[in-house]
Design an enzyme around this catalytic site. Structure first.
Site, PDB file in Angstrom:
ATOM      1  CD  GLU A 272      -1.376  -0.298   3.655  1.00  0.00           C
ATOM      2  OE1 GLU A 272      -2.500  -0.791   3.447  1.00  0.00           O
ATOM      3  OE2 GLU A 272      -1.014   0.130   4.751  1.00  0.00           O
ATOM      4  N   GLY A 274       2.171   4.935  -1.318  1.00  0.00           N
ATOM      5  CA  GLY A 274       1.653   6.184  -1.850  1.00  0.00           C
ATOM      6  C   GLY A 274       2.779   6.970  -2.499  1.00  0.00           C
ATOM      7  CE1 TYR A 314       7.121  14.369   8.510  1.00  0.00           C
ATOM      8  CE2 TYR A 314       7.039  14.834   6.151  1.00  0.00           C
ATOM      9  CZ  TYR A 314       6.455  14.315   7.300  1.00  0.00           C
ATOM     10  OH  TYR A 314       5.220  13.743   7.212  1.00  0.00           O
ATOM     11  CB  CYS A 341       3.341  35.316   9.323  1.00  0.00           C
ATOM     12  SG  CYS A 341       3.101  36.730   8.267  1.00  0.00           S
TER      13      CYS A 341
HETATM   14  C1  LIG Z   1       0.792   6.765   4.977  1.00  0.00           C
HETATM   15  C2  LIG Z   1       0.460   5.330   4.879  1.00  0.00           C
HETATM   16  C3  LIG Z   1       0.780   4.604   3.720  1.00  0.00           C
HETATM   17  C4  LIG Z   1       1.544   5.193   2.576  1.00  0.00           C
HETATM   18  O1  LIG Z   1       2.830   5.583   2.906  1.00  0.00           O
HETATM   19  P1  LIG Z   1       3.862   6.018   1.766  1.00  0.00           P
HETATM   20  O2  LIG Z   1       5.048   6.464   2.528  1.00  0.00           O
HETATM   21  O3  LIG Z   1       3.205   7.143   1.032  1.00  0.00           O
HETATM   22  O4  LIG Z   1       4.091   4.845   0.897  1.00  0.00           O
HETATM   23  C5  LIG Z   1       0.385   3.299   3.662  1.00  0.00           C
HETATM   24  N1  LIG Z   1      -0.287   2.705   4.676  1.00  0.00           N
HETATM   25  C6  LIG Z   1      -0.609   3.370   5.789  1.00  0.00           C
HETATM   26  C7  LIG Z   1      -1.340   2.657   6.862  1.00  0.00           C
HETATM   27  C8  LIG Z   1      -0.245   4.702   5.936  1.00  0.00           C
HETATM   28  O5  LIG Z   1      -0.556   5.352   7.056  1.00  0.00           O
END
Ligand SMILES: *Cc1c(COP(=O)(O)O)cnc(C)c1O
Length: 419
Positions: A272, A274, A314, A341
């Site tokens: 999963e 992103g 970060y 600001c």
């Molecule tokens: C944020 C998150 C992701 C995705 O993380 P990436 O760093 O974008 O790959 C996947 N699973 C869960 C549960 C998350 O909180």
């Protein structure tokens, strides 16, 4: 070395900024599709492989639709993300719902959609049962604690708020069995922006060993194992992208040694991610508004941390290029700022760039994930538009920029008159 590219020439970009004023995020459809196919290819030899795009990284329905066409599901962690997935036509097995501190209404919606519900805590079992009823299939999120080394963004697993301990995990599956649940998944997400390929193979191995223990102790054959997201991208020029083939192959080998001897080689593998899916294929484009020379040299952009807050949040590095000035010497040191600001509203500190002037276009790289998505309205700063470069070279607006009316939308000025 990673190479930082931008898909438009200076002339094309100038033409685009006449149609859509800066700042905006631009995404490259062709590159996103090619990357999606690379992911599918790299993990394809693992049984039932599927990537569930982490919606929070870039929650735009146009991009979600593209990824759906590439066979990806969606990983959601809020009601809005569930509703967004529904609007894109995803449901049932297409959706993983991985939340924490979950409100009842989210479980209700996830259950209604037939999503794969991934529980964050042992107490969520009776909670889910009470508010929505237990679904046929349940996934549990494991936190390996001290078993697994830390990672810069998520930190040490034992300090992380997510997931079940090992003991609780066994207790959880046992409880679910008692309650008649027969279909199970196992999940862990212990990294964020991790560039070491071995880290993901190690995570898979920990989960595979756990799958065997669950089989032996509880008689459960898991349906799938979700190794989470967190595959990093090379924000810095001297970093290497994760070798996905190597991760896919390493996990494939782990199937052979760890699962096959126990008849568990059919467990599906889920991912999963992103960041790695859209991150490198999105850019924040801004215009230099002012140049300021005091104790330091400052370039003030028309974008600010409301459009990309990773550097402020970060201290993250985002590469910056100046179209049309690529071949000039990078001989001037600037802090690249926005207009918010807060003194941490800086895209870069002490960055060597070519000499800049008001009106120059600036491209901030690797903004395609956790970029626009993290936007906010503090200080009355508004979120920018999102544009998509189609495969045929045309550009469409896939989210308009916010207006002051959007900012005021939750206020009642009529009520103020009689107040
Ligand atoms: C944020 C998150 C992701 C995705 O993380 P990436 O760093 O974008 O790959 C996947 N699973 C869960 C549960 C998350 O909180």
């Amino acid at each position: 070395m990673s190479e930082k590219t931008f898909p438009l020439s200076l002339a094309e970009l100038q033409e685009l900024t006449r149609r859509f004023p800066t700042p905006f995020h631009l995404y490259d459809e062709k590159a996103i599709r090619q990357n999606a196919r690379r992911v599918t290819q790299a993990f394809g030899r693992n049984p039932g492989f599927r990537e569930f795009f982490a919606v929070k990284a870039c929650p735009n329905p146009y991009l979600m639709k593209i990824l759906k066409e590439e066979g990806f599901g969606a990983d959601c962690s809020s009601l809005a993300e569930l509703l967004l997935s529904e609007r894109v036509g995803l449901s049932g097995d297409d959706i993983m719902f991985t939340s924490n501190d979950t409100p009842a209404e989210e479980f209700v919606k996830a259950k209604e959609l037939g999503a794969i519900i991934n529980l964050d805590d042992v107490t969520h079992i009776p909670f889910l049962e009470k508010v929505a009823g237990l679904p046929e299939r349940v996934c549990l999120r494991y936190n390996p604690g001290p078993l697994k080394g830390g990672n810069a963004i998520i930190g040490k697993p034992e300090e992380a708020k997510y997931g079940f301990t090992r003991e609780q995990l066994f207790e959880g599956y046992r409880l679910l069995l008692e309650k008649g649940v027969r279909r199970f998944g196992l999940h862990a997400m212990v990294a964020s922006n991790e560039l070491n390929p071995q880290y993901f193979i190690d995570t898979a191995e920990i989960l595979f060993a756990l799958a065997v223990a669950l089989k032996e102790q509880l008689g459960i054959s898991l349906e799938f194992i979700n190794i989470g997201g967190g595959i990093g991208i090379p924000y810095q020029l001297d970093q290497q992208p994760v070798d996905l083939e190597r991760v896919g192959q390493g996990i494939h080998e782990a199937y052979g040694c760890l699962l096959a001897p126990f008849g568990l080689e059919k467990i599906k593998l889920y991912l999963e991610c992103g960041r790695m899916i859209t991150g490198p294929y999105g850019w924040l484009v801004a215009t230099v508004r002012h140049i300021k020379d005091t104790y330091k040299k400052y370039v003030g952009l028309d974008a600010c941390m409301a459009n990309l807050m990773r550097p402020a949040l970060y201290g993250a590095y985002h590469h910056i290029t100046v179209p049309g000035k690529e071949n000039l010497p990078q001989d001037t040191m600037y802090d690249v700022t926005g207009s918010l600001c807060e003194n941490n509203d800086k895209f870069a500190i002490n960055r060597m760039l070519p000499k800049l002037e008001p009106g120059d276009l600036v491209v901030i790289h690797d903004a395609g994930a956790h970029g626009h998505a993290m936007g906010f309205q503090y200080n009355g700063k508004l979120r920018s538009a999102e544009l998509l470069l189609r495969e045929d070279g045309s550009v469409v607006e896939i989210r308009r920029a916010e207006t002051v009316d959007d900012y005021f939308a939750t206020l009642d000025f009529k009520g103020l008159r009689d107040f």
